[in-house]
Design a protein around this motif. Structure first.
Motif, PDB file in Angstrom:
ATOM      1  N   SER A   1      42.124 -38.314   4.639  1.00  0.00           N
ATOM      2  CA  SER A   1      41.143 -37.359   4.111  1.00  0.00           C
ATOM      3  C   SER A   1      40.676 -36.366   5.155  1.00  0.00           C
ATOM      4  O   SER A   1      39.867 -35.485   4.856  1.00  0.00           O
ATOM      5  CB  SER A   1      39.943 -38.114   3.533  1.00  0.00           C
ATOM      6  OG  SER A   1      39.281 -38.814   4.572  1.00  0.00           O
ATOM      7  N   GLY A   2      41.103 -36.490   6.399  1.00  0.00           N
ATOM      8  CA  GLY A   2      40.752 -35.533   7.438  1.00  0.00           C
ATOM      9  C   GLY A   2      39.520 -35.953   8.224  1.00  0.00           C
ATOM     10  O   GLY A   2      39.024 -35.186   9.030  1.00  0.00           O
ATOM     11  N   HIS A   3      38.990 -37.152   8.004  1.00  0.00           N
ATOM     12  CA  HIS A   3      37.805 -37.619   8.733  1.00  0.00           C
ATOM     13  C   HIS A   3      38.237 -38.494   9.899  1.00  0.00           C
ATOM     14  O   HIS A   3      39.066 -39.382   9.755  1.00  0.00           O
ATOM     15  CB  HIS A   3      36.882 -38.434   7.814  1.00  0.00           C
ATOM     16  CG  HIS A   3      36.329 -37.639   6.666  1.00  0.00           C
ATOM     17  ND1 HIS A   3      35.539 -36.537   6.834  1.00  0.00           N
ATOM     18  CD2 HIS A   3      36.480 -37.786   5.322  1.00  0.00           C
ATOM     19  CE1 HIS A   3      35.209 -36.044   5.663  1.00  0.00           C
ATOM     20  NE2 HIS A   3      35.784 -36.794   4.713  1.00  0.00           N
ATOM     21  N   THR A   4      37.672 -38.248  11.036  1.00  0.00           N
ATOM     22  CA  THR A   4      37.964 -39.085  12.192  1.00  0.00           C
ATOM     23  C   THR A   4      36.968 -40.233  12.239  1.00  0.00           C
ATOM     24  O   THR A   4      35.889 -40.183  11.613  1.00  0.00           O
ATOM     25  CB  THR A   4      37.836 -38.277  13.494  1.00  0.00           C
ATOM     26  OG1 THR A   4      36.482 -37.877  13.639  1.00  0.00           O
ATOM     27  CG2 THR A   4      38.756 -37.093  13.520  1.00  0.00           C
ATOM     28  N   ARG A   5      37.329 -41.252  12.960  1.00  0.00           N
ATOM     29  CA  ARG A   5      36.445 -42.407  13.097  1.00  0.00           C
ATOM     30  C   ARG A   5      35.130 -41.977  13.750  1.00  0.00           C
ATOM     31  O   ARG A   5      34.051 -42.408  13.367  1.00  0.00           O
ATOM     32  CB  ARG A   5      37.131 -43.463  13.949  1.00  0.00           C
ATOM     33  CG  ARG A   5      36.291 -44.724  14.054  1.00  0.00           C
ATOM     34  CD  ARG A   5      36.937 -45.784  14.874  1.00  0.00           C
ATOM     35  NE  ARG A   5      38.249 -46.099  14.335  1.00  0.00           N
ATOM     36  CZ  ARG A   5      39.151 -46.857  14.929  1.00  0.00           C
ATOM     37  NH1 ARG A   5      38.876 -47.373  16.105  1.00  0.00           N
ATOM     38  NH2 ARG A   5      40.317 -47.104  14.399  1.00  0.00           N
TER      39      ARG A   5
ATOM     40  N   VAL B   1      32.849 -40.278  11.119  1.00  0.00           N
ATOM     41  CA  VAL B   1      32.294 -41.245  10.169  1.00  0.00           C
ATOM     42  C   VAL B   1      31.179 -42.049  10.832  1.00  0.00           C
ATOM     43  O   VAL B   1      30.114 -42.250  10.247  1.00  0.00           O
ATOM     44  CB  VAL B   1      33.413 -42.178   9.621  1.00  0.00           C
ATOM     45  CG1 VAL B   1      32.809 -43.330   8.825  1.00  0.00           C
ATOM     46  CG2 VAL B   1      34.382 -41.393   8.759  1.00  0.00           C
ATOM     47  N   LEU B   2      31.388 -42.501  12.076  1.00  0.00           N
ATOM     48  CA  LEU B   2      30.359 -43.255  12.779  1.00  0.00           C
ATOM     49  C   LEU B   2      29.128 -42.387  13.064  1.00  0.00           C
ATOM     50  O   LEU B   2      27.990 -42.841  12.965  1.00  0.00           O
ATOM     51  CB  LEU B   2      30.915 -43.830  14.076  1.00  0.00           C
ATOM     52  CG  LEU B   2      31.906 -44.985  13.923  1.00  0.00           C
ATOM     53  CD1 LEU B   2      32.460 -45.371  15.294  1.00  0.00           C
ATOM     54  CD2 LEU B   2      31.252 -46.170  13.255  1.00  0.00           C
ATOM     55  N   GLY B   3      29.338 -41.135  13.416  1.00  0.00           N
ATOM     56  CA  GLY B   3      28.218 -40.221  13.660  1.00  0.00           C
ATOM     57  C   GLY B   3      27.398 -39.987  12.403  1.00  0.00           C
ATOM     58  O   GLY B   3      26.169 -39.991  12.432  1.00  0.00           O
ATOM     59  N   ALA B   4      28.065 -39.807  11.272  1.00  0.00           N
ATOM     60  CA  ALA B   4      27.357 -39.609  10.001  1.00  0.00           C
ATOM     61  C   ALA B   4      26.594 -40.865   9.624  1.00  0.00           C
ATOM     62  O   ALA B   4      25.458 -40.799   9.134  1.00  0.00           O
ATOM     63  CB  ALA B   4      28.337 -39.212   8.908  1.00  0.00           C
ATOM     64  N   SER B   5      27.173 -42.034   9.860  1.00  0.00           N
ATOM     65  CA  SER B   5      26.497 -43.303   9.557  1.00  0.00           C
ATOM     66  C   SER B   5      25.247 -43.452  10.417  1.00  0.00           C
ATOM     67  O   SER B   5      24.192 -43.886   9.939  1.00  0.00           O
ATOM     68  CB  SER B   5      27.434 -44.481   9.802  1.00  0.00           C
ATOM     69  OG  SER B   5      28.542 -44.416   8.963  1.00  0.00           O
ATOM     70  N   GLY B   6      25.348 -43.097  11.682  1.00  0.00           N
ATOM     71  CA  GLY B   6      24.193 -43.176  12.587  1.00  0.00           C
ATOM     72  C   GLY B   6      23.084 -42.224  12.170  1.00  0.00           C
ATOM     73  O   GLY B   6      21.905 -42.566  12.206  1.00  0.00           O
TER      74      GLY B   6
END
Length: 154
Positions: free
Chosen positions: A4-8, A11-16
Motif C-alpha cells: 500500500s506504500g506505507h513504511t513501517r 505506521v509506527l509514527g502514526a500510531s504514536g
C-alpha cells in the motif's frame, strides 16, 4: 515498504501520534466541560455573620435611640471584622447602599442581639480551632470580640 506504500516507520509514527492524542484527551486538554467552582472559603460564614450582626445592631440602634450609644460601636466593630475577613478571603463586600430600616421585629431587642452574639462567638471559636496559623489570630480576635459584645449587652 508494503504493497500500500506505507513504511513501517510511517505506521509506527502514526500510531504514536494517535496514542499521544488519546492521552492528551484523557487529561482534559480537549475537554469542553467548565471548571468546577472553587469551594467557598472557610471564613465566609464568619464574614456573613459579621455583616448580619452589624445590620442587626444598627437596626436596633435606629429603632431604640436610647441604645444607640451602646450598639453603634458594636456595629462598627462587626463592620471592621467584615472588612478584614473580606481582605483575607480575597472578596469584596456587598455595597451597602441602603441603610437599615428603623422598623423592628420582636427579635430586634438587646436580648436577641446578645443571643446572636453568643451564637456567633461559638461559630468563630470553632473556626479558630480549625483555622490555619496565619488566620487563627484574626479569627480568635473576632471570637473574643463577639464574647465581649455579648457581655456588653447584659
Amino acid at each position: 515498504m508494503s504493497d500500500s506504500g506505507h513504511t513501517r516507520r510511517r505506521v509506527l509514527g502514526a500510531s504514536g501520534a494517535l496514542a499521544g492524542l488519546v492521552t492528551l484527551s484523557g487529561c482534559g486538554l480537549f475537554d469542553d466541560d467548565p471548571e468546577p467552582a472553587p469551594a467557598p472559603d472557610a471564613l465566609q460564614p464568619l464574614l456573613d455573620e459579621a455583616l448580619t450582626l452589624a445590620a442587626a445592631h444598627t437596626r436596633v440602634a435606629l429603632a431604640q435611640p436610647a441604645l444607640a450609644a451602646k450598639l453603634t460601636p458594636l456595629a462598627e466593630a462587626h463592620r471592621a471584622h467584615a472588612v478584614e475577613l473580606a481582605r483575607v478571603i480575597g472578596t469584596t463586600l456587598p455595597s451597602g447602599g441602603a441603610a437599615p430600616s428603623a422598623a423592628t421585629t420582636g427579635a430586634d431587642t438587646a436580648a436577641a442581639l446578645r443571643k446572636s452574639e453568643q451564637a456567633a462567638q461559638k461559630t468563630a471559636a470553632a473556626a479558630c480551632r480549625s483555622a490555619p496559623a496565619e488566620r487563627a489570630a484574626l479569627v480568635g480576635s473576632i471570637a473574643a470580640a463577639r464574647a465581649s459584645h455579648a457581655e456588653a449587652l447584659r
